[in-house]
Design an enzyme around this catalytic site. Structure first.
Site, PDB file in Angstrom:
ATOM      1  CB  SER A 179      16.337  19.950 -27.988  1.00 12.20           C
ATOM      2  OG  SER A 179      15.732  18.788 -28.495  1.00 12.20           O
ATOM      3  CG  ASP A 438      17.453  19.895 -36.035  1.00  9.04           C
ATOM      4  OD1 ASP A 438      17.322  18.668 -35.860  1.00  9.04           O
ATOM      5  OD2 ASP A 438      17.116  20.744 -35.190  1.00  9.04           O
ATOM      6  CG  HIS A 465      19.063  18.989 -32.597  1.00  9.84           C
ATOM      7  ND1 HIS A 465      17.781  19.417 -32.812  1.00  9.84           N
ATOM      8  CD2 HIS A 465      19.116  18.599 -31.301  1.00  9.84           C
ATOM      9  CE1 HIS A 465      17.075  19.278 -31.706  1.00  9.84           C
ATOM     10  NE2 HIS A 465      17.865  18.788 -30.767  1.00  9.84           N
TER      11      HIS A 465
END
Length: 514
Positions: A179, A438, A465
């Site tokens: 991320s 995602d 994700h």
């Protein structure tokens, strides 16, 4: 640096927000809690003996030589697998939340460290976790919170670790992150290629985007993905449910508050936006994490939204299915009601006391206002949620909290992309890993040519994700298992290439000095 024996594992709340809604943040927290519990099942108490906690005093402002102020940056080291003295160094970069012993004890990068005899290092991002001064949340001090400062922290820490462990050029550094920290991993390789030989960037939003409407659009597409339990019927039901909620709120806001068990009746516009955002968050968080989620999967959510087995016809309406979805969320999270007060949100974010190492919302909100945007709006006709969630409603918080005008945001986001290269960075040996489910893949790097070469990437068709970062499970999809193998091949290839390059360099040195 002060080293101390790491204590027993505690519940990990390494929040990778990159999101606007509070409910998504809570869902992320719970995902990380579950990941920790899974990891603890595989860990022995003896493993903790290899973990040491350290702190280094970093310059508060690396770009102002006149400023001598510092802050303590926390990191963890695991020497259990390290093949001294020339084994590689695997650097796990923390994002918008605390790091813990967990980050050098479990995960795919830890499994690879065991295979390659690597020294494991996890470093906490400035202004998060315990890496913050007592007055760090004051607006004037948040000026020192930026990705540029954080990358320079990594460079300084690199030098410190080299000195502390007597490392040399033979020790190859590979960075890892997911991320926001995945973007940091890619950027660290891009800005400091002489320090880190390769970087794995999982679900990394390397392109800053002020109006991230593509997020909601991607959620809609995932809700239609039959491979993960979605359908056209499902996304249509979600879209119809939000339209019905908006319409009812105009006629009878008290009924809406009762249906969704709101803590407050959302009478003004800002509270109504909070409600619509919270309801969208339940769907967004489910899609983003899918089978990694502790609430439900896409298949479960679509089962609720398309269920026609209710005894009464009105209970089969999409609006009532959305009400049911919110009930499931509240029950799972043990929340008696849904907090929709914008005033309370602002009040909480205005609090500058460093009450807990898990405090993250104010810092991350500041970074979205000054660097990244990432505002998940719903103004496009293709968005399956409420059109009340606009760019204006999302960005007014910047002015309320920090005095940052909305007009300045486009320039700030544009600078970030100029500085790092957006989704077309000119970097080598950066592996971008993205999941097909995602929504954040929209801001990452795929298979495209970059500076005459194809960017290194792994696309996991039905994955969520950062799913690749977890330790493998028997229940993992075949595509996820294959992706981890592909990542391992890249890391192994980088380490072999580095060794070959160093041997050539040493051989040339010998020949030159004969």
């Amino acid at each position: 640096m002060v080293f101390s024996k790491a204590q027993c594992l505690v519940l990990l709340l390494l929040w990778n927000f990159t999101d606007a809604g509070r409910i998504v943040m809570k869902m992320k927290q719970r995902v990380r809690d579950v990941q920790l519990q899974r990891a603890k099942q595989h860990l022995l108490t003896a493993a903790l003996q290899h973990v040491k906690e350290g702190r280094i005093h970093q310059q508060l402002d690396h770009f102002n030589r006149q400023d001598a102020n510092t802050f303590p940056q926390r990191f963890f080291v695991n020497e259990a697998f390290w093949q001294r003295p020339d084994g590689p160094v695997f650097l796990f970069i923390g994002g918008e939340g605390p790091v813990y012993e967990f980050d050098v004890l479990a995960g795919h990068h830890v499994d690879m460290a065991a295979e390659h005899g690597a020294l494991l290092l996890a470093v906490e991002h400035r202004f998060y976790g315990e890496s913050i001064n007592p007055d760090g949340l004051k607006t004037e001090n948040l000026a020192h919170l930026s990705s540029q400062q954080a990358l320079t922290d990594l460079a300084v820490l690199h030098q410190y670790i080299v000195q502390s462990f007597s490392l040399s050029r033979r020790n190859i550094w590979i960075s890892f992150g997911g991320s926001y920290s995945g973007a940091l991993s890619a950027w660290f390789r891009g800005k400091f290629p002489h320090l880190v030989f390769g970087a794995v960037a999982s679900s990394a939003p390397v392109k800053a985007e002020l109006d991230f409407s593509a997020y909601s659009d991607a959620v809609g597409l995932s809700l239609m993905n039959e491979a993960v339990g979605g359908s056209e019927k499902c996304v249509s039901a979600v879209r119809e449910a939000f339209r019905a909620a908006e319409a009812l709120m105009i006629r009878n806001v008290s009924q809406v508050a009762k249906d969704f068990r709101c803590c407050q009746t959302p009478k003004d516009h800002q509270d109504q936006v909070e409600l619509m955002q919270s309801l969208a968050d339940i769907v967004m968080g489910t899609v983003q994490y899918n089978e990694e989620s502790v609430l439900m999967s896409i298949s479960d959510l679509c089962g609720v939204m398309t269920n026609q087995s209710a005894a009464y016809e009105e209970e089969r309406e999409p609006y009532q299915r959305l009400v049911k979805l919110s009930q499931i969320y509240r029950s799972s999270s043990e929340e008696p009601c849904l907090d929709v007060s914008h005033e309370k949100t602002v009040k909480d974010l205005m609090d500058t006391t460093v009450q807990s190492e898990r405090r993250t919302e104010r810092q991350w909100t500041y970074q979205t206002c000054t660097e990244f945007g990432f505002y998940q709006t719903c103004e496009d006709a293709s968005c399956p949620f409420s059109g009340m969630v606009t760019l204006t409603s999302q960005t007014e918080i910047c002015l309320e909290l920090f005095g940052i005008s909305q007009n300045s945001l486009p320039g700030r986001v544009a600078f970030t992309n100029r500085y790092y290269g957006g989704d077309e960075p000119h970097t080598q040996r950066v592996l971008y890993v993205n999941g097909g489910v995602d929504p954040w893949k929209e801001l990452s790097v795929g298979n495209r040519t970059d500076g005459g070469e194809e960017a290194e990437s792994v696309f996991i068709r039905d994955s969520a994700h950062c799913a690749d970062m977890s330790r493998g499970r028997v229940t993992d999809r075949r595509s996820l298992k294959n992706a981890r193998q592909e990542i391992e091949k890249h890391v192994e290839s980088w380490l072999k290439t580095a060794q070959q390059e160093k041997k050539r360099t040493e051989w040339r040195y010998v020949i030159t000095n004969r």
